[in-house]
Design an enzyme around this catalytic site. Structure first.
Site, short mmCIF file in Angstrom:
data_model
loop_
_atom_site.label_atom_id
_atom_site.label_comp_id
_atom_site.label_asym_id
_atom_site.label_seq_id
_atom_site.Cartn_x
_atom_site.Cartn_y
_atom_site.Cartn_z
N ASP A 16 3.70 -5.07 -9.76
CA ASP A 16 2.45 -4.74 -10.45
C ASP A 16 2.73 -4.30 -11.89
OD1 ASP A 16 1.06 -5.26 -8.14
OD2 ASP A 16 0.46 -3.18 -7.76
N GLY A 42 1.40 -5.80 -4.24
CA GLY A 42 1.15 -6.91 -3.31
C GLY A 42 0.46 -6.36 -2.08
N ALA A 45 2.86 -5.88 0.93
CA ALA A 45 3.82 -4.80 0.74
C ALA A 45 3.13 -3.44 0.71
CB ALA A 45 4.61 -5.02 -0.55
N ASN A 46 1.96 -3.37 0.09
CA ASN A 46 1.22 -2.10 0.07
C ASN A 46 0.88 -1.65 1.49
OD1 ASN A 46 1.23 -2.35 -2.72
ND2 ASN A 46 -0.94 -2.92 -2.87
N GLU A 137 -3.32 -13.31 0.64
CA GLU A 137 -2.52 -13.61 -0.55
C GLU A 137 -1.35 -14.51 -0.20
OE1 GLU A 137 -3.40 -9.96 -3.64
OE2 GLU A 137 -1.58 -9.85 -2.46
N THR A 197 -15.67 -2.00 4.66
CA THR A 197 -15.62 -0.79 3.83
C THR A 197 -16.72 -0.85 2.79
OG1 THR A 197 -13.99 -1.77 2.31
CG2 THR A 197 -13.14 -0.51 4.19
N ALA A 200 -17.56 4.46 -1.61
CA ALA A 200 -17.92 5.87 -1.49
C ALA A 200 -18.91 6.13 -0.36
CB ALA A 200 -18.49 6.38 -2.81
N GLY A 229 -7.77 0.15 -0.45
CA GLY A 229 -8.13 -0.77 0.62
C GLY A 229 -6.95 -1.10 1.51
N ASP A 230 -5.77 -1.24 0.91
CA ASP A 230 -4.58 -1.55 1.70
C ASP A 230 -4.19 -0.37 2.59
OD1 ASP A 230 -4.36 -4.10 0.56
OD2 ASP A 230 -3.24 -3.33 -1.15
#
Length: 287
Positions: A16, A42, A45-46, A137, A197, A200, A229-230
């Protein structure tokens, strides 16, 4: 409830490059005064890093280039406690995400897939006791292959939003999207179990289009929403696979996501999943 779960994440690994600015530029506009940050990322990975830090035994199936970024991304996963024996080193540049984040935590992201185009599950087993989490992805052909290969639970984070083959939707034990992605994928209206999701406003679980659980979000003023989100996906996957009720799993995932938005990194540190249970008692709603 302690976590006793084997999780494999199949997905993207990116380097990133993030510009932190007071506001996001419009088309053709330049915004100055930014601060540049290089960090691991990614979606795959996240999610793997979050899952390992939350307490799941986690391995990553992905690909990086033979460049310095690839070495750094593998090391970042190892530092988070993720097994990287199934992260291939390929003759391509490591995937890269160009990110802009404003003072309110909103972001714009452009992804260059690089080595992520070469992710493969050839020769890899996914036993029945293992949960597999993936995202979009990587190629849809790979997602389809996973749906045929995985013996146990399959969780798909349908992001970025792309139409999924009907057989993949039917096979998935859980599909996770945000409200924008849900609107872009009408095929999910009748899917078996879908988590949505709402930023808020919280998150909900739906079985064949019927809401079966909802949990309010925890109030936060976000620093960055890039990895939230991840983190939510990892936490929800672990919680449901570990036997949490729908309501409790959503509430715990919201609490983890709330922790994530307070960190500018896409792969922040987390406590174990159990740490987030006390903060969920007032956020669960029966549907």
């Amino acid at each position: 409830m302690s976590i006793d779960l084997d999780l494999t994440v199949v997905g993207s690994i990116n380097a990133d490059i993030t510009a932190l600015t007071h506001r996001l530029p419009g088309p053709g506009e330049t915004v100055g005064g930014g601060r540049l940050v290089h960090s691991p990322g990614g979606k795959g990975a996240n999610q793997a890093a979050a899952a390992a830090r939350l307490g799941a035994r986690t391995r990553m199936v992905g690909a990086v280039g033979s460049d310095a970024s690839g070495t750094a991304m593998r090391q970042a996963l190892q530092n988070a406690g993720v097994g990287t024996d199934d992260v291939a080193v390929v003759d391509s540049e490591t995937g890269t995400a160009l990110i802009m984040v404003d003072a309110d935590g909103e972001n714009q992201i452009a992804v260059c897939e690089g080595a992520n185009a070469h992710v493969s599950i050839a020769g890899r087993r996914f036993p029945a006791e293992e949960t597999v989490l993936t995202q979009l992805e990587v190629s849809l052909d790979l997602i389809t292959e996973l749906s045929h290969t995985v013996e146990g639970r399959v969780v798909i984070n349908a992001a970025p939003a792309l139409p999924l083959p009907a057989e993949v939707v039917a096979r998935a034990d859980l599909i996770i999207v945000n409200e924008t992605e849900y609107d872009l994928l009408p095929q999910l209206r009748d899917a078996g179990l879908v988590a949505i999701t709402y930023g808020a406003k919280g998150s909900g679980l739906y079985e064949h289009g019927r809401q079966v659980a909802f949990a309010d979000a925890l109030a936060r003023r976000p620093i960055s929403t890039v990895g939230a989100g991840d983190a939510f996906c990892a936490a929800l996957t672990i919680a449901l696979a570990s036997g949490y009720s729908h309501n409790r799993a959503l509430a715990v995932a919201n609490a983890v996501g709330a922790d994530a938005v307070m960190d500018p990194a896409a792969q922040p540190e987390f406590h174990s999943l159990e740490h987030y249970l006390p903060s969920t008692t007032s956020t669960e709603t029966e549907a």
